[in-house]
Scaffold this motif. Structure first.
Motif, short mmCIF file in Angstrom:
data_model
loop_
_atom_site.label_atom_id
_atom_site.label_comp_id
_atom_site.label_asym_id
_atom_site.label_seq_id
_atom_site.Cartn_x
_atom_site.Cartn_y
_atom_site.Cartn_z
N THR A 62 -2.61 -63.04 -139.41
CA THR A 62 -1.84 -61.90 -139.93
C THR A 62 -2.74 -60.84 -140.56
N MET B 295 -5.43 -57.31 -138.30
CA MET B 295 -4.82 -56.10 -137.78
C MET B 295 -5.75 -54.90 -137.82
N THR C 284 -6.12 -52.10 -131.22
CA THR C 284 -4.93 -52.67 -130.59
C THR C 284 -5.25 -53.50 -129.35
N GLN D 213 9.06 -58.53 -142.40
CA GLN D 213 7.87 -57.69 -142.37
C GLN D 213 8.20 -56.25 -141.99
N PRO D 214 7.74 -55.27 -142.76
CA PRO D 214 8.06 -53.87 -142.45
C PRO D 214 7.16 -53.27 -141.37
N ALA D 215 5.93 -53.80 -141.21
CA ALA D 215 4.99 -53.25 -140.24
C ALA D 215 5.16 -53.95 -138.89
N VAL D 216 5.10 -53.17 -137.81
CA VAL D 216 5.36 -53.70 -136.47
C VAL D 216 4.31 -54.75 -136.09
N LYS D 217 3.02 -54.43 -136.25
CA LYS D 217 1.97 -55.36 -135.82
C LYS D 217 1.97 -56.62 -136.67
N THR D 218 2.25 -56.51 -137.95
CA THR D 218 2.31 -57.70 -138.79
C THR D 218 3.49 -58.57 -138.39
N SER D 219 4.61 -57.95 -138.08
CA SER D 219 5.77 -58.71 -137.62
C SER D 219 5.46 -59.43 -136.31
N VAL E 204 7.77 -47.64 -131.86
CA VAL E 204 7.99 -47.03 -133.18
C VAL E 204 8.48 -45.59 -133.03
N SER F 195 8.69 -62.35 -147.58
CA SER F 195 7.81 -61.27 -147.13
C SER F 195 6.36 -61.52 -147.49
#
Length: 516
Positions: free
Chosen positions: A230, A233, A237, A290-296, A342, A494
């Motif tokens: 996690t 990041m 990408t 999770q609010p962030a796309v990549k973390t989710s 996004v 979270s």
């Protein structure tokens, strides 16, 4: 068996690009990105040709270079061919994407070279015919990936995450190396095909199974050593896509490749079921907060790898291989298209009303999902299906029931209700069809799932109850989301229940300890 030389062309093409990159490490390195793309395409073409040869000649394993079974060798069977095609295809896509994404970066040439080297190491890993090559390729994959994770060396978070990943990787490599040594001592050979053919329960085999499981768990970012996945990041990408869709599958491949060895240690299999099941539920719940796309997406990978570990623990090795393929293709697309997703969501200024299912709707959804699964299973026939596979299908239906609940909500339009019922039926049909295909393709390569004993029955029931309870809680979340306890639970989830923070504190205390 000259045809066994063919798969080696795939990593050879990528290694040629990696060596070529040493002359062009900087920005816009001439034709290197295009050469890397062509090498990836060539590797994929070679993998497809290897699959065709496998269908024509059957599986085989042969040493191509070395003495006493130690050296360069290739094992060509369904497992290796599926992984070769999967890794080379994703590698080709990622290399093509990288040519544009990394354009103008100061170290674009070095990035391209390390990307090609990482792919070559993974290809050598999945085709390994002996234990020595397997361990060396496993280690090379980690070392090459480390260079990609440190692409932005000036970022403190990137260095910290890469350091944590390196420590976990060294532990995984040591576990696998000792396991290989124990297997050589037990069977007098390093040839993987020979070991799998004669694997039997004994002390050395059991110890090797424990270490193989440990190596796979560490490589798959399972609880409580999941934190590094996690935190990486900060890498570009394309690295995230390659890691989450390719390299992370090494742990699952290891368990599948040594399926016969793992079956000789039932206690180890039981631990894999419990650890995988817990991590899957844990990762899935944290992902939703999770609010962030990549973390989710990273938490999603943890949960998916855990579910695959649980499948291996239940001796559903063909389905675990199918899971690897499906997850890899999905996750590569998810990471490479994350920015576009996004932007699309941000463009929606006024989303429509959300249908909130009642408790009655949720119960109806679960009932309809189980009925659909039972009807489809009756058509295809439950005879010949293992109890473990049937239970796994029920767990998947729990996920479908969540979607059904949205369609059955009182405020939902009729078209949505009909569509969700059709999706549920299609999912059940797809599960049985893909299961039949996986079992047929791997027959004779992977061992059959044994009948469950008392321990296995207990684990199956525990998994059904646990996943069912979480699915109901998720489906009814809008009904209790406003409760003060829900807000507190969301905060704790979270933060991953602070497991990673505790691991960091222990790790820092150990690694920074000084002796008098």
């Amino acid at each position: 068996m000259l045809y066994l030389f063919l798969p080696l062309l795939a990593p050879a093409l990528l290694l040629a690009v990696a060596f070529r990159a040493r002359r062009s490490l900087g920005r816009r390195p001439d034709a290197l990105p295009r050469l890397a793309e062509y090498a990836g395409l060539g590797a994929f073409a070679v993998s497809v040709m290897s699959a065709v040869l496998l269908m024509m000649t059957g599986p085989g394993s042969s040493p191509l270079l070395g003495l006493f079974g130690v050296g360069l060798s290739v094992r060509l069977d369904v497992v290796s061919v599926v992984m070769l095609c999967l890794v080379s295809f994703i590698g080709w896509i990622v290399l093509r994407y990288s040519a544009t994404y990394m354009d103008g970066e100061a170290r674009q040439g070095a990035f391209t070279g390390w990307m090609a080297a990482t792919l070559a190491a993974v290809l050598l890993l999945v085709m390994s015919g002996n234990l020595v090559q397997l361990v060396l390729a496993w280690t090379a994959t980690s070392l090459c990936l480390h260079q990609l994770l440190l692409f932005y060396r000036d970022r403190t978070t990137a260095r910290r995450a890469a350091r944590k990943k390196a420590l976990v990787a060294r532990a995984s490599e040591l576990s696998l190396a000792v396991a290989a040594l124990l297997l050589i001592m037990a069977y007098g050979t390093s040839d993987i095909a020979t070991i799998l053919a004669i694997a039997a329960p004994d002390l050395l085999t059991g110890a090797a199974a424990v270490l193989i499981a440990l190596a796979a768990v560490l490589a798959s970012a399972q609880f409580p050593t999941h934190g590094w996945l996690t935190e990486v990041m900060e890498a570009p990408t394309p690295v995230s896509a390659l890691l989450h869709a390719g390299v992370i599958n090494a742990g699952g491949f290891l368990l599948i490749r040594f399926a016969d060895v793992m079956l000789a240690a039932p206690a180890v299999m039981a631990v894999l079921v419990m650890l995988g099941g817990f991590t899957a539920l844990f990762g899935g719940l944290v992902m939703l907060t999770q609010p962030a796309v990549k973390t989710s997406l990273a938490w999603s990978t943890i949960a998916q790898m855990a579910f695959m570990i649980m499948q291996c623990g239940l001796a559903l090795f063909p389905l675990a291989l199918l899971h690897i393929v499906a997850h890899s293709l999905y996750k590569a697309h998810a990471f490479l298209s994350a920015g576009e997703a996004v932007a699309n969501v941000a463009a929606i200024r006024r989303p429509g009303p959300v249908a909130v299912p009642s408790g009655r709707n949720v119960m109806q959804a679960f009932g309809i999902g189980i009925v659909i699964y039972a009807l489809v299973g009756a058509v295809f026939g439950f005879d010949g299906k293992s109890v473990q596979a049937i239970a796994l299908g029920v767990i998947l239906i729990f996920g479908v029931a969540y979607i059904l609940a949205q369609g059955l909500a009182d405020a939902a339009p009729g078209a949505l209700t009909r569509r969700t019922v059709i999706y549920a039926a299609a999912t059940s049909v797809s599960y049985f069809l893909l299961q039949l295909a996986a079992l047929k393709l791997t027959a004779g390569t992977l061992p059959a799932t044994p009948a469950p004993g008392p321990l296995e029955w207990a684990l199956i029931l525990l998994a059904l109850v646990s996943f069912g309870a979480v699915a109901v809680a998720q489906a009814t979340f809008p009904l209790w989301a406003m409760h003060p306890a829900a807000a507190g639970l969301r905060v704790h989830l979270s933060n991953g229940l602070y497991a990673n923070a505790i691991f960091d504190r222990l790790l820092d205390g150990w690694s920074k300890r000084t002796t008098a």
